[in-house]
Design a protein around this motif. Sequence first.
Motif: not given
Length: 315
Positions: A172-178, A180-199
Amino acid sequence: MWMLPGQNQSWVSEFILLGFSSDPTSNRILFIIFLLLYLSSVLGNGLIITLIGLDSHLHTPMYFFLSILSLLDMGYVTTTIPQMLVHLISSSKTISFAGCWLQMFVFGAMGLTEGIFFAVMAYDRYVAICHPLRYTVILTWDLCMRLAAGTWACGFFLSLIHTFFTMRLPYCGPNIINHYFCEGPSVRSLACMDIHLIEIVDLIITTCVIVAPLSLILASYIHIAKAILKIKSIQGRCKAFSTCASHLTVVTFFYAPAIYIYMRPNSSYTPEHDRQVSIFYNVFTTLLNPVVYSLRNKDIKVAFLKVMGHGRVAW
């Protein structure tokens, strides 16, 4: 909490992939480099599949598994590089949410399948060296097909779980992925909630496709090493070892960067460094595999010369 329909919060509808550089000149140079690498990878792996299909002498379990590895590599690199090439020469670097989901799923499916498949190839080498007289009895075509289908099914199923949990996160916030493709860790870093469960989910999946296969590969090669040491002639030992050297090489180059990227917490995610590592296992390993197997394999060389019209050549 999961994002539920009806919540008064905006969702990201698309992502922006930063890629490597914002300089047009650098991007044009990178476009040429990666285009050549991509074409070389696809042509090299495609050539191995073609040679194995055309030469009846290569219709054995070992080369059947090698052709599947080449097919996985072709799918692996095609999932990400063509889009990256478009972004390098285009002013638009966006990818839709659905497109990102699909890319992550297919890339993960190919990578997870390949990680499991290396254990199958190690089992093939174990049977060939430790039980050579029973090789065709143990590795029947029915078993080979079951092993191949099973690895594909596991890879796609685990990737579906990984992608589902990642893309169900609220963006729900920034949508810029640092990246060159949608890799899991790079996409998850944009999530606006705690991602401990996903890890935790990712750690479980990683254990299934890295730790477990590597343990099976290690166990196979311990038995293989014992069998090779029992061979009396030096020539026989060298021949037995050479059949395993190619597999060990590609396993090392595949698992080393994969462990670095996926077997660590998301808090240690470093976009620039991770992007460079991902280029290695996404592009260079898929290019390396056909080179390693073709240069070290006499049967592949002979099959190539036969296709080129030179007939049989003694090596």
